[in-house]
Design a protein around this motif. Structure first.
Motif, short mmCIF file in Angstrom:
data_model
loop_
_atom_site.label_atom_id
_atom_site.label_comp_id
_atom_site.label_asym_id
_atom_site.label_seq_id
_atom_site.Cartn_x
_atom_site.Cartn_y
_atom_site.Cartn_z
N PHE A 43 -2.63 -36.47 -55.57
CA PHE A 43 -2.40 -36.14 -56.98
C PHE A 43 -3.55 -36.64 -57.84
CE2 PHE A 43 1.59 -34.44 -56.06
CZ PHE A 43 2.26 -35.28 -55.17
N SER A 84 6.13 -44.93 -70.30
CA SER A 84 7.47 -44.52 -69.84
C SER A 84 7.35 -43.31 -68.93
CB SER A 84 8.38 -44.16 -71.02
OG SER A 84 8.48 -45.25 -71.88
N TRP A 85 6.42 -43.40 -68.00
CA TRP A 85 6.14 -42.30 -67.07
C TRP A 85 6.04 -42.93 -65.71
CZ3 TRP A 85 5.98 -37.21 -68.26
CH2 TRP A 85 5.44 -36.33 -67.32
N PRO A 86 6.79 -42.41 -64.72
CA PRO A 86 6.93 -43.17 -63.48
C PRO A 86 5.82 -43.00 -62.44
CG PRO A 86 8.30 -41.22 -63.40
CD PRO A 86 7.65 -41.21 -64.74
N THR A 87 4.85 -42.14 -62.73
CA THR A 87 3.86 -41.87 -61.68
C THR A 87 2.43 -42.02 -62.17
OG1 THR A 87 3.93 -39.52 -62.19
CG2 THR A 87 5.38 -40.27 -60.44
N PHE A 128 -1.16 -40.31 -74.44
CA PHE A 128 -0.81 -39.89 -73.09
C PHE A 128 -0.70 -38.37 -73.05
CE2 PHE A 128 0.72 -39.87 -68.96
CZ PHE A 128 1.95 -39.22 -68.86
N VAL A 129 -1.42 -37.76 -72.12
CA VAL A 129 -1.44 -36.29 -72.01
C VAL A 129 -0.56 -35.82 -70.87
CG1 VAL A 129 -2.93 -34.32 -71.49
CG2 VAL A 129 -3.69 -36.08 -73.08
N ASP A 159 0.43 -32.59 -62.55
CA ASP A 159 1.08 -31.28 -62.74
C ASP A 159 0.76 -30.73 -64.11
OD1 ASP A 159 4.16 -32.52 -61.29
OD2 ASP A 159 2.36 -31.71 -60.33
N ILE A 160 0.91 -31.58 -65.12
CA ILE A 160 0.67 -31.15 -66.49
C ILE A 160 -0.80 -30.84 -66.71
CG2 ILE A 160 0.70 -31.94 -68.90
CD1 ILE A 160 3.34 -33.26 -68.37
N HIS A 220 7.54 -36.94 -50.48
CA HIS A 220 6.95 -36.20 -51.60
C HIS A 220 7.77 -34.95 -51.84
CE1 HIS A 220 3.56 -38.65 -50.31
NE2 HIS A 220 3.11 -38.52 -51.54
N MET A 256 5.50 -30.28 -72.60
CA MET A 256 5.65 -30.48 -71.16
C MET A 256 5.94 -31.93 -70.82
SD MET A 256 3.17 -28.37 -68.70
CE MET A 256 1.93 -28.11 -69.93
N VAL A 257 5.26 -32.83 -71.53
CA VAL A 257 5.49 -34.26 -71.27
C VAL A 257 6.96 -34.59 -71.50
CG1 VAL A 257 5.04 -36.60 -72.10
CG2 VAL A 257 3.15 -35.06 -71.69
N HIS A 294 9.16 -33.06 -68.74
CA HIS A 294 9.08 -33.81 -67.49
C HIS A 294 9.79 -35.15 -67.60
CE1 HIS A 294 5.54 -31.47 -65.49
NE2 HIS A 294 6.31 -30.69 -66.17
N ARG A 295 9.68 -35.78 -68.78
CA ARG A 295 10.36 -37.07 -68.99
C ARG A 295 11.87 -36.90 -68.82
NH1 ARG A 295 6.71 -39.26 -73.38
NH2 ARG A 295 5.50 -40.80 -72.25
N TYR A 315 12.48 -36.86 -65.11
CA TYR A 315 12.28 -38.19 -64.54
C TYR A 315 13.43 -39.13 -64.90
CZ TYR A 315 7.47 -37.22 -63.06
OH TYR A 315 6.36 -36.72 -62.44
N MET A 338 13.41 -43.55 -58.43
CA MET A 338 11.96 -43.75 -58.51
C MET A 338 11.65 -45.23 -58.65
SD MET A 338 10.22 -40.48 -60.26
CE MET A 338 8.91 -40.61 -59.06
N HIS A 347 9.46 -41.27 -54.01
CA HIS A 347 8.10 -41.77 -54.24
C HIS A 347 7.29 -40.86 -55.14
CE1 HIS A 347 4.17 -43.46 -53.42
NE2 HIS A 347 3.76 -42.29 -53.03
N ALA A 348 7.39 -39.57 -54.89
CA ALA A 348 6.58 -38.64 -55.67
C ALA A 348 7.39 -37.38 -55.93
CB ALA A 348 5.30 -38.29 -54.93
N SER A 351 6.68 -33.79 -57.88
CA SER A 351 5.89 -32.83 -58.66
C SER A 351 6.85 -31.94 -59.41
CB SER A 351 5.07 -31.94 -57.73
OG SER A 351 3.86 -32.52 -57.46
N LEU A 352 6.52 -31.64 -60.64
CA LEU A 352 7.46 -30.86 -61.45
C LEU A 352 6.85 -29.61 -62.04
CD1 LEU A 352 9.16 -33.70 -63.53
CD2 LEU A 352 10.06 -32.55 -61.51
#
Lengths: 100, 80
Positions: free
Chosen positions: A31, A66-69, A79-80, A84-85, B27, B42-43, B46-47, B50, B57, B63-64, B66-67
């Motif tokens: 990633f 506040s983003w887990p990855t 934060f952008v 994926d985004i 994954h 999008m953020v 995705h939040r 999550y 998580m 672990h991973a 993708s969205l």
């Protein structure tokens, strides 16, 4: 300085900064590698922070946004998104606009 | 984690949502379709996803992930 302060400082001192696993030359995860590819394709100048070198930052960056990855891209202190985004924004042309 | 477990978690965590999940146990990739995504960045979208799997998580069980997120309209437009 708390780790959140350190991260804030890093985010403020670079216009474009990617928190990733590994570095630009040697990404250590698929990633992170994808994120580098996308940024390179934009021809952007950017800095990177290798979270594998600092476990505090590795955990702290997830709380910070506040983003887990990881990877996580910040542009002008904001934060952008993750890989994926970034891919999505690149395909729509928006990332290039953001970085120019 | 099992693919079905991931899907169930996402669908439980978001109203009226449909999730399509693929993965190898570590994954995962999920396509998530939800009317509540309408008008959100999008953020933010995705939040929301999550948040539905936060516990897994945090514990490292997941672990991973993708969205790709869609509203029912953008999903239909994509397929057609």
């Amino acid at each position: 300085m708390t780790v959140q302060d350190r991260i804030q400082l890093l985010v403020n001192s670079h216009k474009v900064v990617l928190f990733m696993k590994g570095d630009r030359l040697f990404p250590q995860c698929g990633f992170s590698g994808k994120a580098i590819q996308v940024l390179d394709a934009c021809g952007a100048e950017f800095d990177t922070v290798n979270v594998l070198l600092d476990n505090e930052i590795r955990q702290g960056i997830k709380e910070f946004s506040s983003w887990p990855t990881v990877p996580q891209l910040y542009v002008n202190g904001e934060f952008v998104g993750g890989s994926d985004i970034l891919l999505n924004l690149y395909e729509s042309g928006e990332l290039q606009r953001m970085l120019s | 984690m099992e693919i079905d477990a991931v899907r169930a978690l996402i669908e439980a965590g978001l109203d009226q949502c449909e999730a399509h999940v693929e993965g190898d146990g570590r994954h995962f990739e999920a396509v998530v379709i939800c009317p509540a995504f309408q008008g959100k960045s999008m953020v933010r979208q995705h939040r929301m996803v999550y948040a539905a799997v936060k516990e897994q998580m945090d514990s490292g069980l997941l672990h991973a992930l993708s969205l790709r997120t869609f509203t029912p309209e953008t999903w239909a437009a994509r397929k057609g």
